[in-house]
Write an enzyme that holds these catalytic residues in place. Sequence first.
Site, short mmCIF file in Angstrom:
data_model
loop_
_atom_site.label_atom_id
_atom_site.label_comp_id
_atom_site.label_asym_id
_atom_site.label_seq_id
_atom_site.Cartn_x
_atom_site.Cartn_y
_atom_site.Cartn_z
N SER A 77 8.06 -2.90 0.43
CA SER A 77 7.00 -2.53 1.37
C SER A 77 7.33 -1.17 1.96
O SER A 77 8.51 -0.80 2.07
CB SER A 77 6.94 -3.56 2.50
N TYR A 112 11.96 -7.83 9.17
CA TYR A 112 11.14 -7.66 7.96
C TYR A 112 11.55 -6.35 7.27
O TYR A 112 11.77 -6.31 6.05
CB TYR A 112 9.66 -7.64 8.33
P1 NDP Z 1 0.61 -13.88 0.70
O1 NDP Z 1 0.95 -14.61 1.96
O2 NDP Z 1 -0.78 -13.96 0.18
O3 NDP Z 1 1.60 -14.32 -0.47
C1 NDP Z 1 2.91 -14.79 -0.26
C2 NDP Z 1 3.28 -15.69 -1.40
O4 NDP Z 1 4.63 -16.17 -1.25
C3 NDP Z 1 2.39 -16.91 -1.48
O5 NDP Z 1 2.04 -17.16 -2.83
C4 NDP Z 1 3.27 -18.02 -0.96
O6 NDP Z 1 2.86 -19.24 -1.53
C5 NDP Z 1 4.62 -17.57 -1.46
N1 NDP Z 1 5.72 -18.21 -0.75
C6 NDP Z 1 5.91 -18.23 0.60
N2 NDP Z 1 7.00 -18.94 0.88
C7 NDP Z 1 7.50 -19.39 -0.30
C8 NDP Z 1 8.62 -20.19 -0.65
N3 NDP Z 1 9.46 -20.67 0.29
N4 NDP Z 1 8.84 -20.49 -1.95
C9 NDP Z 1 7.99 -20.01 -2.90
N5 NDP Z 1 6.93 -19.23 -2.63
C10 NDP Z 1 6.69 -18.93 -1.34
O7 NDP Z 1 1.01 -12.36 0.99
P2 NDP Z 1 1.09 -11.05 0.06
O8 NDP Z 1 0.47 -11.26 -1.25
O9 NDP Z 1 0.65 -9.95 0.92
O10 NDP Z 1 2.68 -10.90 -0.09
C11 NDP Z 1 3.34 -10.75 -1.32
C12 NDP Z 1 4.48 -9.75 -1.14
O11 NDP Z 1 3.94 -8.47 -0.83
C13 NDP Z 1 5.48 -10.07 -0.03
O12 NDP Z 1 6.80 -9.85 -0.49
C14 NDP Z 1 5.13 -9.05 1.05
O13 NDP Z 1 6.25 -8.75 1.87
C15 NDP Z 1 4.69 -7.89 0.20
N6 NDP Z 1 3.88 -6.89 0.88
C16 NDP Z 1 2.67 -7.23 1.44
C17 NDP Z 1 1.92 -6.28 2.13
C18 NDP Z 1 0.64 -6.62 2.81
O14 NDP Z 1 0.15 -5.80 3.61
N7 NDP Z 1 0.02 -7.78 2.53
C19 NDP Z 1 2.38 -4.89 2.21
C20 NDP Z 1 3.64 -4.63 1.56
C21 NDP Z 1 4.34 -5.60 0.93
P3 NDP Z 1 3.02 -20.71 -0.89
O15 NDP Z 1 2.62 -20.62 0.54
O16 NDP Z 1 2.08 -21.53 -1.75
O17 NDP Z 1 4.45 -21.07 -1.11
#
Ligand code: NDP
Length: 255
Positions: free
Chosen positions: A150, A163
């Site tokens: 990020s 974070y």
């Molecule tokens: P989402 O919340 O949509 O996606 C997060 C994903 O992680 C979900 O599929 C969730 O699924 C999964 N997850 C969470 N906890 C667990 C766990 N314990 N085990 C397995 N899977 C898990 O957010 P984003 O798509 O935005 O995030 C994806 C990545 O992008 C992250 O690393 C975030 O830091 C990064 N990012 C996001 C930005 C933004 O502005 N959105 C900007 C920069 C980076 P489930 O709950 O079903 O487990």
Amino acid sequence: MHDRPLDGAVALVTGASSGIGAATARRLAREGAAVALVARRRDRLDQVASDIAKLGGEAVAVAADITEPGRADDVVQETLDRFGRLDVLVNNAGIMLLNPALHTTVEEWDRMIALNVAALLHVTHAAVPHLIYAASTSPRQVADLVNVSSTAGRAARPGSSVYALTKSGLNAFAESLRQELLSERVRVSVVEPGAVDTELVNHVSDTTRDAARRQIDGIEALRPEDVADAISYIVTRERRVAVNEMLVRAGDQTW
Ligand code: NDP
């Protein structure tokens, strides 16, 4: 059907039940990869798998909390059991809990470290030998390990201390690993998106959720598909293209 760049390749995407991970899984399947979808919510994974199947692709839902002991190894093994190899790992699962240090709990900090750092390391450790093997046996002659970091890893703000720590730590880890694995033809890349319109802000703690939502709504946030495009760009390059020499940023800077 025409040959597609990832025909015959297998990808594992963590956090594939929503946001960037779901978009990336769909995108890599369109490029020809069979995809293992990892996250906790099975119903959401099944939905993504069925979207991929409707488009003629192949995907398997692997429901797992990768922060639980042993589960990182399990998800890699389940991918191998199903598809026999692993060419692309996308370390995407992550959470962002924003709060000033005075108003947070140490448990919130631990949750971010458990997923964004520890689970990512565990999945990576389990996957690397298989990526090396895939690079040596694939007609593409290359394998990919893509990490979703990020802009927060480089530009910390009040409230984002831990974070930011998880993402800047990921950047350092990936750079070292990139150098280690160059000779094995495993490309290690990092994408550093700016704000992306996903469910991530829903997990932001109560005190800062509204501000985060306003920030997303007030700016031209990226769509998850934009980041999926960047990841697809990386992993579909031919071996001779030294993508591993390139820092990919999606957000305030073009890639
Ligand atoms: P989402 O919340 O949509 O996606 C997060 C994903 O992680 C979900 O599929 C969730 O699924 C999964 N997850 C969470 N906890 C667990 C766990 N314990 N085990 C397995 N899977 C898990 O957010 P984003 O798509 O935005 O995030 C994806 C990545 O992008 C992250 O690393 C975030 O830091 C990064 N990012 C996001 C930005 C933004 O502005 N959105 C900007 C920069 C980076 P489930 O709950 O079903 O487990």
